[in-house]
Design a protein around this motif. Structure first.
Motif, PDB file in Angstrom:
ATOM      1  N   PHE A 143      96.178 -43.150  41.884  1.00  0.00           N
ATOM      2  CA  PHE A 143      96.806 -43.749  40.703  1.00  0.00           C
ATOM      3  C   PHE A 143      97.772 -44.829  41.188  1.00  0.00           C
ATOM      4  O   PHE A 143      98.114 -44.886  42.371  1.00  0.00           O
ATOM      5  N   GLU A 144      98.243 -45.633  40.249  1.00  0.00           N
ATOM      6  CA  GLU A 144      99.152 -46.717  40.631  1.00  0.00           C
ATOM      7  C   GLU A 144     100.463 -46.189  41.202  1.00  0.00           C
ATOM      8  O   GLU A 144     101.132 -46.879  41.962  1.00  0.00           O
ATOM      9  N   ASP A 145     100.832 -44.975  40.828  1.00  0.00           N
ATOM     10  CA  ASP A 145     102.112 -44.431  41.302  1.00  0.00           C
ATOM     11  C   ASP A 145     101.940 -43.362  42.378  1.00  0.00           C
ATOM     12  O   ASP A 145     102.865 -42.599  42.648  1.00  0.00           O
ATOM     13  N   GLY A 146     100.751 -43.324  43.008  1.00  0.00           N
ATOM     14  CA  GLY A 146     100.567 -42.384  44.108  1.00  0.00           C
ATOM     15  C   GLY A 146      99.180 -41.777  44.117  1.00  0.00           C
ATOM     16  O   GLY A 146      98.349 -42.108  43.265  1.00  0.00           O
ATOM     17  N   VAL A 147      98.920 -40.921  45.101  1.00  0.00           N
ATOM     18  CA  VAL A 147      97.609 -40.284  45.195  1.00  0.00           C
ATOM     19  C   VAL A 147      97.757 -38.767  45.187  1.00  0.00           C
ATOM     20  O   VAL A 147      98.759 -38.222  45.648  1.00  0.00           O
ATOM     21  N   ILE A 148      96.733 -38.114  44.630  1.00  0.00           N
ATOM     22  CA  ILE A 148      96.618 -36.666  44.720  1.00  0.00           C
ATOM     23  C   ILE A 148      95.630 -36.359  45.829  1.00  0.00           C
ATOM     24  O   ILE A 148      94.481 -36.819  45.789  1.00  0.00           O
ATOM     25  N   GLU A 149      96.063 -35.632  46.846  1.00  0.00           N
ATOM     26  CA  GLU A 149      95.126 -35.095  47.833  1.00  0.00           C
ATOM     27  C   GLU A 149      95.061 -33.592  47.547  1.00  0.00           C
ATOM     28  O   GLU A 149      95.796 -32.801  48.121  1.00  0.00           O
ATOM     29  N   GLY A 150      94.212 -33.278  46.574  1.00  0.00           N
ATOM     30  CA  GLY A 150      94.234 -31.943  45.983  1.00  0.00           C
ATOM     31  C   GLY A 150      93.806 -30.850  46.939  1.00  0.00           C
ATOM     32  O   GLY A 150      92.983 -31.071  47.828  1.00  0.00           O
ATOM     33  N   ARG A 151      94.367 -29.662  46.710  1.00  0.00           N
ATOM     34  CA  ARG A 151      93.981 -28.466  47.452  1.00  0.00           C
ATOM     35  C   ARG A 151      93.377 -27.463  46.480  1.00  0.00           C
ATOM     36  O   ARG A 151      93.909 -27.292  45.376  1.00  0.00           O
ATOM     37  N   PRO A 152      92.273 -26.819  46.867  1.00  0.00           N
ATOM     38  CA  PRO A 152      91.728 -25.784  45.982  1.00  0.00           C
ATOM     39  C   PRO A 152      92.824 -24.774  45.621  1.00  0.00           C
ATOM     40  O   PRO A 152      93.568 -24.328  46.495  1.00  0.00           O
ATOM     41  N   GLY A 153      92.902 -24.455  44.352  1.00  0.00           N
ATOM     42  CA  GLY A 153      93.962 -23.564  43.863  1.00  0.00           C
ATOM     43  C   GLY A 153      94.976 -24.288  43.008  1.00  0.00           C
ATOM     44  O   GLY A 153      95.672 -23.684  42.205  1.00  0.00           O
ATOM     45  N   GLU A 154      95.030 -25.625  43.183  1.00  0.00           N
ATOM     46  CA  GLU A 154      95.979 -26.403  42.402  1.00  0.00           C
ATOM     47  C   GLU A 154      95.331 -26.892  41.101  1.00  0.00           C
ATOM     48  O   GLU A 154      94.111 -26.935  40.976  1.00  0.00           O
ATOM     49  N   ALA A 155      96.177 -27.272  40.156  1.00  0.00           N
ATOM     50  CA  ALA A 155      95.724 -27.986  38.960  1.00  0.00           C
ATOM     51  C   ALA A 155      96.747 -29.061  38.643  1.00  0.00           C
ATOM     52  O   ALA A 155      97.947 -28.876  38.888  1.00  0.00           O
ATOM     53  N   TYR A 156      96.259 -30.173  38.126  1.00  0.00           N
ATOM     54  CA  TYR A 156      97.105 -31.331  37.813  1.00  0.00           C
ATOM     55  C   TYR A 156      96.815 -31.821  36.405  1.00  0.00           C
ATOM     56  O   TYR A 156      95.654 -31.881  35.985  1.00  0.00           O
ATOM     57  N   TRP A 157      97.852 -32.196  35.694  1.00  0.00           N
ATOM     58  CA  TRP A 157      97.714 -33.052  34.519  1.00  0.00           C
ATOM     59  C   TRP A 157      97.608 -34.485  35.015  1.00  0.00           C
ATOM     60  O   TRP A 157      98.267 -34.855  35.979  1.00  0.00           O
ATOM     61  N   PHE A 158      96.740 -35.287  34.391  1.00  0.00           N
ATOM     62  CA  PHE A 158      96.733 -36.711  34.730  1.00  0.00           C
ATOM     63  C   PHE A 158      96.438 -37.540  33.490  1.00  0.00           C
ATOM     64  O   PHE A 158      95.912 -37.040  32.489  1.00  0.00           O
ATOM     65  N   TYR A 159      96.822 -38.804  33.570  1.00  0.00           N
ATOM     66  CA  TYR A 159      96.668 -39.729  32.447  1.00  0.00           C
ATOM     67  C   TYR A 159      95.579 -40.721  32.788  1.00  0.00           C
ATOM     68  O   TYR A 159      95.737 -41.539  33.713  1.00  0.00           O
ATOM     69  N   ASN A 160      94.449 -40.653  32.057  1.00  0.00           N
ATOM     70  CA  ASN A 160      93.314 -41.523  32.396  1.00  0.00           C
ATOM     71  C   ASN A 160      93.316 -42.825  31.594  1.00  0.00           C
ATOM     72  O   ASN A 160      92.366 -43.587  31.654  1.00  0.00           O
ATOM     73  N   GLY A 161      94.415 -43.067  30.878  1.00  0.00           N
ATOM     74  CA  GLY A 161      94.570 -44.342  30.188  1.00  0.00           C
ATOM     75  C   GLY A 161      95.159 -45.432  31.080  1.00  0.00           C
ATOM     76  O   GLY A 161      95.364 -46.565  30.639  1.00  0.00           O
ATOM     77  N   ARG A 162      95.444 -45.071  32.325  1.00  0.00           N
ATOM     78  CA  ARG A 162      95.887 -46.037  33.332  1.00  0.00           C
ATOM     79  C   ARG A 162      94.865 -46.018  34.472  1.00  0.00           C
ATOM     80  O   ARG A 162      94.138 -45.033  34.652  1.00  0.00           O
ATOM     81  N   PRO A 163      94.792 -47.101  35.279  1.00  0.00           N
ATOM     82  CA  PRO A 163      93.774 -47.145  36.336  1.00  0.00           C
ATOM     83  C   PRO A 163      93.856 -45.943  37.297  1.00  0.00           C
ATOM     84  O   PRO A 163      94.942 -45.524  37.686  1.00  0.00           O
ATOM     85  N   HIS A 164      92.682 -45.415  37.611  1.00  0.00           N
ATOM     86  CA  HIS A 164      92.583 -44.311  38.578  1.00  0.00           C
ATOM     87  C   HIS A 164      91.268 -44.477  39.332  1.00  0.00           C
ATOM     88  O   HIS A 164      90.348 -45.132  38.856  1.00  0.00           O
ATOM     89  N   TRP A 165      91.198 -43.904  40.524  1.00  0.00           N
ATOM     90  CA  TRP A 165      90.031 -44.083  41.386  1.00  0.00           C
ATOM     91  C   TRP A 165      89.931 -42.892  42.329  1.00  0.00           C
ATOM     92  O   TRP A 165      90.864 -42.076  42.431  1.00  0.00           O
ATOM     93  N   VAL A 166      88.765 -42.792  43.005  1.00  0.00           N
ATOM     94  CA  VAL A 166      88.534 -41.700  43.954  1.00  0.00           C
ATOM     95  C   VAL A 166      87.968 -42.280  45.240  1.00  0.00           C
ATOM     96  O   VAL A 166      87.129 -43.185  45.204  1.00  0.00           O
ATOM     97  N   GLU A 167      88.446 -41.778  46.367  1.00  0.00           N
ATOM     98  CA  GLU A 167      87.871 -42.112  47.668  1.00  0.00           C
ATOM     99  C   GLU A 167      87.676 -40.812  48.428  1.00  0.00           C
ATOM    100  O   GLU A 167      88.638 -40.076  48.648  1.00  0.00           O
ATOM    101  N   ASN A 168      86.419 -40.556  48.821  1.00  0.00           N
ATOM    102  CA  ASN A 168      86.171 -39.351  49.610  1.00  0.00           C
ATOM    103  C   ASN A 168      86.026 -39.710  51.083  1.00  0.00           C
ATOM    104  O   ASN A 168      84.924 -39.898  51.587  1.00  0.00           O
TER     105      ASN A 168
END
Ligand SMILES: [Fe+2]
Length: 187
Positions: A143-168
């Motif tokens: 996201f524009e204000d940072g990245v989530i490097e998620g771990r299994p077990g976590e959950a996040y709220w996110f806002y998809n009305g702003r630019p977002h992307w994924v890199e594996n």
């Protein structure tokens, strides 16, 4: 504005991870999200639609299919019953009043989803929750204000009305579940 927030930790998503690794044929059965959208940012991934507008309504065309509707569980949900307790836990956690779509996405090593904004009735009506199912270091949700490097077990709220992307940038598939929940709002 803040675009994401961690809301849970310690969810047991490993039974779902196992169910998905054992049943790779569930991915990519329904391609409507890609068909007709040659420039879709979602081309790099394969999906399991677990819940959304009834598939019979696809016959009405994509515009009608993606306009206001009630979501239903798809036949795929029966193969991955591990989804439901996670979704219902999230509903309770955030005070959900209406459950929308549930989508599981898989992006191979090296795969990316370019920056984009999600639009349309469903994207704008529901709040979005991201549940990492398999996510090794290097697989990031940006996201524009940072990245989530998620771990299994976590959950996040996110806002998809702003630019977002994924890199594996990891050595394994990145598998994520997106849960769409309408929460109570006074306005
Ligand atoms: Fe998106």
């Amino acid at each position: 504005m803040q675009n994401f927030l961690k809301i849970a930790d310690g969810l047991n998503v490993l039974p779902l991870q196992l169910a998905l690794v054992r049943q790779p044929e569930l991915f990519g059965r329904r391609s409507a999200r890609k068909d007709g959208y040659a420039d879709s940012p979602h081309l790099a991934m394969s999906d399991i639609w677990v819940r959304y507008n009834h598939p019979d309504n696809l016959a009405k065309g994509m515009e009608a299919f993606n306009s206001e509707h009630d979501s239903v569980w798809y036949p795929e949900a029966a193969y991955i019953p591990e989804v439901r307790p996670i979704v219902m836990h999230l509903m309770a956690l955030v005070g959900g009043e209406r459950l929308g779509g549930v989508l599981i996405t898989k992006i191979p090593p090296g795969g990316t989803i370019a920056p984009h904004v999600d639009r349309g009735w469903h994207a704008e009506y529901y709040e979005k929750f991201y549940v990492p199912i398999q996510n090794d270091p290097g697989a990031v949700f940006g996201f524009e204000d940072g990245v989530i490097e998620g771990r299994p077990g976590e959950a996040y709220w996110f806002y998809n009305g702003r630019p977002h992307w994924v890199e594996n940038n990891s050595a394994r598939d990145r598998i994520a579940m997106i849960v769409c929940i309408r929460t109570h709002k006074e306005n």
